[in-house]
Motif scaffolding. Structure first.
Motif, PDB file in Angstrom:
ATOM      1  N   GLN A 125      -2.915   0.298  -3.960  1.00  0.00           N
ATOM      2  CA  GLN A 125      -2.439  -1.015  -3.496  1.00  0.00           C
ATOM      3  C   GLN A 125      -2.263  -1.928  -4.708  1.00  0.00           C
ATOM      4  O   GLN A 125      -3.020  -1.848  -5.675  1.00  0.00           O
ATOM      5  CB  GLN A 125      -3.406  -1.616  -2.464  1.00  0.00           C
ATOM      6  CG  GLN A 125      -4.862  -1.669  -2.866  1.00  0.00           C
ATOM      7  CD  GLN A 125      -5.300  -2.939  -3.572  1.00  0.00           C
ATOM      8  OE1 GLN A 125      -4.552  -3.928  -3.639  1.00  0.00           O
ATOM      9  NE2 GLN A 125      -6.526  -2.938  -4.101  1.00  0.00           N
TER      10      GLN A 125
ATOM     11  N   SER B 213      -5.803  -1.742   3.075  1.00  0.00           N
ATOM     12  CA  SER B 213      -6.578  -2.586   2.170  1.00  0.00           C
ATOM     13  C   SER B 213      -6.673  -3.990   2.743  1.00  0.00           C
ATOM     14  O   SER B 213      -5.870  -4.408   3.593  1.00  0.00           O
ATOM     15  CB  SER B 213      -5.932  -2.628   0.775  1.00  0.00           C
ATOM     16  OG  SER B 213      -4.726  -3.374   0.795  1.00  0.00           O
TER      17      SER B 213
ATOM     18  N   VAL C 131       0.860  -1.185   0.000  1.00  0.00           N
ATOM     19  CA  VAL C 131       0.000   0.000   0.000  1.00  0.00           C
ATOM     20  C   VAL C 131       0.896   1.234   0.000  1.00  0.00           C
ATOM     21  O   VAL C 131       1.758   1.363   0.866  1.00  0.00           O
ATOM     22  CB  VAL C 131      -0.931   0.026   1.229  1.00  0.00           C
ATOM     23  CG1 VAL C 131      -1.805   1.281   1.208  1.00  0.00           C
ATOM     24  CG2 VAL C 131      -1.784  -1.228   1.279  1.00  0.00           C
TER      25      VAL C 131
END
Lengths: 113, 116
Positions: A25, A93, A4
């Motif tokens: 990401q 994420s 990320v």
């Protein structure tokens, strides 16, 4: 694999200015999140995107907007910055919304004067 | 109202000893618990987790214990090393809460200092 990534790392704004924090990401994750971390407050969820094309408010959404640009990218916008938005912002994420863990970016330190 | 509480803002431990970090929660709908470690100027990194159907999970020097009846979990680090000095966040995953199902709720963190 960068994981990320977030840009910028640091930003100083004047009250009333606007800016967009970028997050990407490369893990092919479906879900993405924006948090803010303030001293003594832990991590608080601002907005999340369970999947591409959807966004929802978290615990502290006021003063922010988000865009899930595509599966990889999730941006956070401050339309009119206020000193109360001085914070460290983290993007994260996960594979799915109901997933085992979230992976975090390195953060953006934002100061609003 | 805080659903995940870490009541100790800081903890200081001697190198080689055990570090015990505590976390309490209020929501019985939490089904999964995680510990994250955060160094200054970096993002949190996942450390260890435990499902609500277990009472212990071990990974090397790190062990997490879950006491569901007390709504309490703890992270044990044995032996503690100076490199373990960081802020540790406890997090819980909500189950069956509509659109926010799966989102993590974080405690405020405990700053661990391991002294050589």
């Amino acid at each position: 694999n960068a994981g990320v990534t977030q840009t910028p790392k640091f930003q100083v704004l004047k009250t009333g200015q606007s800016m967009t924090l970028q997050c990407a990401q490369d893990m092919n994750h479906n879900s993405m999140y924006w948090y803010r971390q303030d001293p003594g407050m832990g991590l608080r969820l601002i907005y999340y995107s369970a999947s591409e094309g959807t966004t929802d408010k978290g615990e502290v959404p006021n003063g922010y907007n988000v865009s899930r640009l595509n599966k990889r990218e999730f941006s956070l916008r401050l339309e009119s910055a206020a000193p109360s938005q001085t914070s460290v912002y983290f993007c994260a994420s996960s594979e799915q919304q109901v997933s085992y863990e979230q992976y975090f970016g390195p953060g953006t330190r934002l100061t609003v004067t | 109202d805080q659903q995940v509480k870490q009541n100790s803002p800081s903890l200081s431990v001697q190198e080689g000893r055990i570090s015990i970090l505590n976390c309490d929660y209020t929501n019985s709908m939490f089904d999964y618990f995680l510990w994250y470690k955060k160094y200054p100027a970096e993002g949190p990194t996942f450390l260890i987790s435990i499902s609500s159907i277990k009472d212990k999970n071990e990974d090397g020097r790190f062990t997490v214990f879950l006491n569901k009846s007390a709504k309490h979990l703890s992270l044990h680090i044995v032996p503690s090393q100076p490199g373990d000095s960081a802020v540790y966040f406890c997090a819980a995953r909500a189950r069956g809460d509509g659109g926010s199902q799966g989102n993590l709720i974080f405690g405020k963190g405990t700053k661990l200092s391991v002294k050589p």
